[in-house]
Design an enzyme around this catalytic site. Sequence first.
Site, short mmCIF file in Angstrom:
data_model
loop_
_atom_site.label_atom_id
_atom_site.label_comp_id
_atom_site.label_asym_id
_atom_site.label_seq_id
_atom_site.Cartn_x
_atom_site.Cartn_y
_atom_site.Cartn_z
N LYS A 102 33.95 44.71 33.48
CA LYS A 102 34.40 44.61 34.81
C LYS A 102 35.83 44.80 34.91
O LYS A 102 36.59 44.22 34.17
CB LYS A 102 33.90 42.96 35.31
O1 G3P Z 1 31.97 37.04 40.48
C1 G3P Z 1 32.19 37.84 41.32
C2 G3P Z 1 32.04 37.11 42.89
O2 G3P Z 1 30.78 37.03 43.03
C3 G3P Z 1 32.56 35.85 42.90
O3 G3P Z 1 32.51 35.68 44.22
O4 G3P Z 1 33.81 34.36 46.32
O5 G3P Z 1 31.76 33.09 44.91
O6 G3P Z 1 34.32 33.55 43.84
P1 G3P Z 1 33.28 34.10 45.06
#
Ligand code: G3P
Length: 214
Positions: free
Chosen positions: A83
Amino acid sequence: MIFFLDTGIVEEIRTASEWGIVDGVTTNPSLIAKTGRTQKDVIKEITSIIDGPISAEVLSVDVKGMLREAEDLATIHPNVVIKLPLTEAGISACKILAKQEIKTNVTLCFSPVQALLAAKAQATYISPFVGRLDDVSQDGVGLIREIRTIFDNYGFETQILAASIRHPMHVRDCALAGADVGTMPFSVMKALYRHPLTDKGLAQFLDDFNKSKK
Ligand code: G3P
């Protein structure tokens, strides 16, 4: 639609792996930090639970550092996906890793032109953050639709990995918009099963059946 779990908590992954609908896992430095364990230990354990793409994020911000981390992470398991942040260095590293046939997931994508850069760098996946756009009153699902149109216009093979999913309606809308993958927290994946009319209908079936036996 391919389903990934967005978590570093192996207990969640073990539970969900029994549902038969989990195709892979994504992590990020914040999710790993929550576990109190090293990234390497968490990713290694996840690869022993799920036989599918497992995203592990680099922390370096320069190309050399990213490639060094990628080389180390790739030794954990063939299913590890590297990633990379959507920056100049991240895109450069993505192109180099693509030539080495190492799978990549370009993350922190918030615009269609950023996604275009990742596709040109032959990223395996691009991760547009739907929920974080919604959080600032922008159209997260609309971004998925725009990327889908652009990728289809030019035949890009990069898979759209809808990320930052907050609830089942995001899953629905991203599926309708043509996302290839949805990555979601354990709680959201669990919520996909729930509908009050299903629960009510099943209770009624069982009740009627039990009454008929008397
Ligand atoms: O892991 C990447 C993404 O899905 C994280 O999103 O906004 O829940 O931190 P968030």
